[in-house]
Write a protein that holds these residues in place. Structure first.
Motif, PDB file in Angstrom:
ATOM      1  N   ARG B 125      31.252  45.275  18.478  1.00  0.00           N
ATOM      2  CA  ARG B 125      31.821  46.565  18.118  1.00  0.00           C
ATOM      3  C   ARG B 125      30.766  47.498  17.523  1.00  0.00           C
ATOM      4  NH1 ARG B 125      36.676  47.042  13.824  1.00  0.00           N
ATOM      5  NH2 ARG B 125      37.367  49.141  14.359  1.00  0.00           N
ATOM      6  N   LEU B 213      40.115  43.261  19.504  1.00  0.00           N
ATOM      7  CA  LEU B 213      39.795  43.542  18.103  1.00  0.00           C
ATOM      8  C   LEU B 213      40.916  43.061  17.196  1.00  0.00           C
ATOM      9  CD1 LEU B 213      38.136  47.060  18.150  1.00  0.00           C
ATOM     10  CD2 LEU B 213      37.130  44.885  17.481  1.00  0.00           C
ATOM     11  N   ASP B 214      42.169  43.274  17.643  1.00  0.00           N
ATOM     12  CA  ASP B 214      43.313  42.811  16.860  1.00  0.00           C
ATOM     13  C   ASP B 214      43.235  41.311  16.634  1.00  0.00           C
ATOM     14  OD1 ASP B 214      44.444  45.186  16.511  1.00  0.00           O
ATOM     15  OD2 ASP B 214      46.086  44.953  17.952  1.00  0.00           O
ATOM     16  N   ASN B 217      40.438  39.622  14.310  1.00  0.00           N
ATOM     17  CA  ASN B 217      40.637  39.677  12.860  1.00  0.00           C
ATOM     18  C   ASN B 217      41.733  38.745  12.361  1.00  0.00           C
ATOM     19  OD1 ASN B 217      38.632  41.581  12.444  1.00  0.00           O
ATOM     20  ND2 ASN B 217      39.988  43.251  13.049  1.00  0.00           N
ATOM     21  N   LYS B 218      42.324  37.988  13.252  1.00  0.00           N
ATOM     22  CA  LYS B 218      43.413  37.097  12.843  1.00  0.00           C
ATOM     23  C   LYS B 218      42.886  35.868  12.108  1.00  0.00           C
ATOM     24  CE  LYS B 218      47.184  39.046  14.289  1.00  0.00           C
ATOM     25  NZ  LYS B 218      47.476  39.391  15.665  1.00  0.00           N
ATOM     26  N   ASP B 219      43.780  35.259  11.346  1.00  0.00           N
ATOM     27  CA  ASP B 219      43.382  34.091  10.544  1.00  0.00           C
ATOM     28  C   ASP B 219      42.918  32.916  11.388  1.00  0.00           C
ATOM     29  OD1 ASP B 219      43.845  35.398   8.249  1.00  0.00           O
ATOM     30  OD2 ASP B 219      45.854  34.567   7.903  1.00  0.00           O
ATOM     31  N   ARG B 222      39.392  32.912  12.208  1.00  0.00           N
ATOM     32  CA  ARG B 222      38.551  32.517  11.077  1.00  0.00           C
ATOM     33  C   ARG B 222      38.572  30.998  10.916  1.00  0.00           C
ATOM     34  NH1 ARG B 222      40.056  35.618   5.957  1.00  0.00           N
ATOM     35  NH2 ARG B 222      41.850  34.302   6.252  1.00  0.00           N
TER      36      ARG B 222
END
Lengths: 365, 322
Positions: B125, B213-214, B217-219, B222
């Motif tokens: 990005r 992108l959505d 960023n999700k858990d 990670r």
């Protein structure tokens, strides 16, 4: 005490900024959107004042000057820098080929007198921003198949192409708001009638519908009337999508407490719809309008391009491009593609502005 | 689910009826009829014209015309084209196939380009390439299809690129071997498919980037990283698979919008599809041909929307249809 006063002042300063001022400030921060807005403003400005900025009238044609390439403007001569001038051209043997005659220079004069025009239907004038002596035309972007100045026609065509989107979105929004508002607020039978109509319109491929509607128009209409009818066609096709979304928004707003409060206070339906429900859709409407305008510009130019939109001798960017439909013509006279570049620049600017508006007005996304 | 689909299909019937009514009367609003041109021709006798008028049913009142057309179409008879003098069904079949071929090629191009670029842009990005891609997507969104087609044709002629500039087949087509025929059609297909494909790429790319992108960023992404998975595996096995799901529904909507978008491209590049047929039919007031085109286009659009809804339902178990 001193300190408290300061704090109060600060609160005052902050609270004087309304929501819309804040939105505007956020929009102004987006440099691309700002540049796009300036370009759009310039294009509209040029189109509105087309008779002044254009060296000729939109239908003025020069015999033996058809498909004339763009005139080269010279800024220097043997003595160095001079005021701009052009050389005359003469038609060569053969088809649409021109020879530059270096013997005589034609200086470009500013605020030149030329074809008279009526400005805004009121003032009469014959002053043009620039021009050269009458017997030698200046074609800064070339000329078309009738020997008409392309630059002039692009400016006049911009009046059609730029305003058609603007007016069409205005009508579409108006109808869409009313239909969507009524449909969502009253529900029941009237809701299903309106929504079925919306479905029918949205189930026909938009271009096919435009095609059939445009074919209805007789060819011998006055150009102003035709412009109006094309706008109506675009609006007829476009209100459906708007109404559907507005209806959805109205449905969700309707159950809010402040509507119940307004009802309890005795407000009538008209007041509730106009003063309480529709304003809450404003953000969406503004974004949607900005995003939809380029679509209308493209549709108008598409219709005019295939000969069903604005008719000769009136100019629109679409019908100017139809002269370039013939492949041998565009390879020999590539400047005929220039109106398309103007469509592209306009649409691009609107898209960038719309994107910026969405960011500014809808911080959630 | 099955009930939902059946109900949706049942709704299509009155919808098609309303569409046919609307289009028929719009078509009849246009001044004159197909026979007007023939009347100008001194070689054609008055009697013949009157006979043709009766044959085509044009001498009757509009309502009777509509209902006799409706009766015929319910029996599977689309009527006869005035200009070509053959049954409409014969013309429309090949035209529809051509438009579908063009749309399929355009989709192949747009999905093939947009998905990888969308992933790259989301993963990197605000990188240099991401910015370049966004600029391109803005340009792609803003350039009118027919103007882009003209530009491509212009460069083909200007730079002597050995590609055909018009139609679907070359003059020598009938004498070619089957293999050559396919290549010939593909060559003709290239320009219109690229024009339509790039138009689709621009918006698809942005949507893919947004979805990706959505998800990134999700858990669970990670978590995947935290447990030490390779970045490649995180992106392709975990992020991509979840991001592509919502894109499937876009597929159906694209199908419907392609039809409208294809029309002008077909006209400019001379591709013999449904859109181009509609233009000539509407212009020459070839009533039954235009009606058939209108109905066929609407049917395709409705099927596209229906497919989109069903795909959405199949794909997302949170959505319940009653």
């Amino acid at each position: 005490m001193q300190h408290k006063l300061k704090l109060d002042d600060q609160i005052k300063v902050n609270s004087t900024k309304t929501l819309w001022q804040k939105n505007l400030a956020r929009l102004l921060k987006n440099k691309f959107a700002l540049i796009a807005a300036v370009i759009i403003f310039l294009l509209y400005f040029l189109a509105i004042f087309a008779p002044f900025f254009a060296p000729y009238s939109s239908t003025k044609n020069f015999k033996n000057k058809f498909f004339h390439p763009p005139t080269k403007i010279h800024f220097t001569d043997e003595n160095g820098l001079t005021s701009p001038y052009i050389y005359g051209t003469e038609v060569k043997e053969g088809w649409a080929e021109y020879e530059i005659n270096k013997e005589k220079k034609y200086p470009i004069k500013f605020f030149q007198q030329g074809d008279s025009y009526q400005f805004l239907g009121v003032f009469e004038s014959n002053i043009h921003l620039f021009g050269v002596e009458a017997d030698q035309p200046i074609f800064i972007l070339g000329s078309d198949n009738y020997g008409r100045d392309l630059f002039t026609r692009i400016l006049y065509g911009g009046r059609v192409s730029l305003f058609i989107g603007f007016i069409a979105i205005f009508i579409t929004t108006f109808i869409g708001l009313i239909m969507g508002g009524i449909s969502g607020y009253y529900g029941g039978f009237i809701d299903s009638v309106i929504m079925r109509a919306v479905e029918v319109i949205m189930s026909i491929p938009s271009f096919y519908l435009l095609l059939a509607l445009a074919a209805v128009l007789p060819l011998d209409l006055s150009s102003a009337f035709r412009f109006f009818l094309i706008v109506s066609i675009l609006a007829f096709q476009g209100w459906a999508g708007m109404a559907r979304v507005i209806r959805g928004m109205v449905l969700s707003v309707k159950s809010e407490d402040y509507i119940a409060a307004a009802k309890a206070l005795g407000a009538d339906d008209k007041r509730i719809i106009l003063k309480h429900i529709l304003p809450s859709t404003a953000t969406y409407v503004i974004i949607r309008a900005t995003v939809a305008i380029p679509g209308y510009i493209i549709m108008e130019s598409g219709l005019s391009f295939i000969g069903l939109g604005i008719q000769e001798p009136s100019a629109s960017w679409g019908n100017m491009l139809s002269a370039a439909q013939n492949i041998t013509k565009i390879s020999d006279f590539p400047w005929l593609l220039l109106p398309g570049l103007f469509i592209f620049i306009t649409v691009l600017s609107y898209n960038i502005l719309g994107d910026g508006l969405r960011d500014a007005l809808d911080p959630k996304s | 689910m099955r009930d939902y689909i059946i109900r949706r299909i049942l709704v299509v019937i009155p919808l098609l009826f309303a569409i046919s009514l609307l289009s028929f009367f719009i078509m009849q609003l246009s001044p004159g009829s197909y026979l007007d041109d023939l009347r100008m021709n001194p070689d054609i006798s008055e009697e013949l014209i009157r006979k043709m008028e009766a044959d085509f049913g044009l001498d009757q009142n509009i309502f009777i015309q509509y209902f006799s057309w409706l009766k015929e179409i319910l029996q599977g008879n689309l009527g006869e084209s005035f200009t070509y003098r053959i049954p409409v069904a014969q013309i429309i079949g090949s035209r529809l196939f051509n438009t579908l071929l063009l749309s399929a090629a355009a989709m192949l191009i747009s999905w093939g380009i947009a998905i990888p670029i969308g992933i790259y842009s989301a993963v990197h990005r605000y990188s240099f390439l991401d910015n370049i891609f966004s600029v391109f997507s803005f340009i792609g969104l803003s350039i009118p299809n027919f103007f882009f087609a003209l530009l491509l044709l212009f460069s083909i002629v200007r730079f002597d690129i050995p590609l055909p500039i018009n139609g679907m087949t070359s003059i020598m087509y009938d004498y070619m071997s089957p293999m050559e025929k396919v290549i010939d059609i593909l060559k003709h297909l290239l320009v219109p498919a690229v024009v339509l494909g790039t138009a689709g790429t621009a918006s698809l790319m942005r949507q893919m980037r947004g979805q990706m992108l959505d998800v990134i960023n999700k858990d669970y992404i990670r978590t995947a990283r935290a447990k030490g998975l390779k970045e490649k595996k995180v992106i392709y096995k975990h992020a991509f698979r979840n991001a592509i799901n919502p894109m499937i529904t876009i597929f159906g909507f694209q199908l419907s919008s392609l039809f409208s978008g294809a029309a002008l491209t077909e006209i400019v590049t001379g591709w013999p599809g449904l859109g181009r047929m509609m233009l000539t039919a509407v212009r020459s007031k070839d009533l039954y041909l235009a009606m058939a085109g209108m109905m066929m286009g609407s049917l395709m659009l409705i099927i596209g929307n229906l497919a989109a809804d069903i795909l959405l339902a199949l794909n997302d178990s949170r959505i319940k249809y009653q």
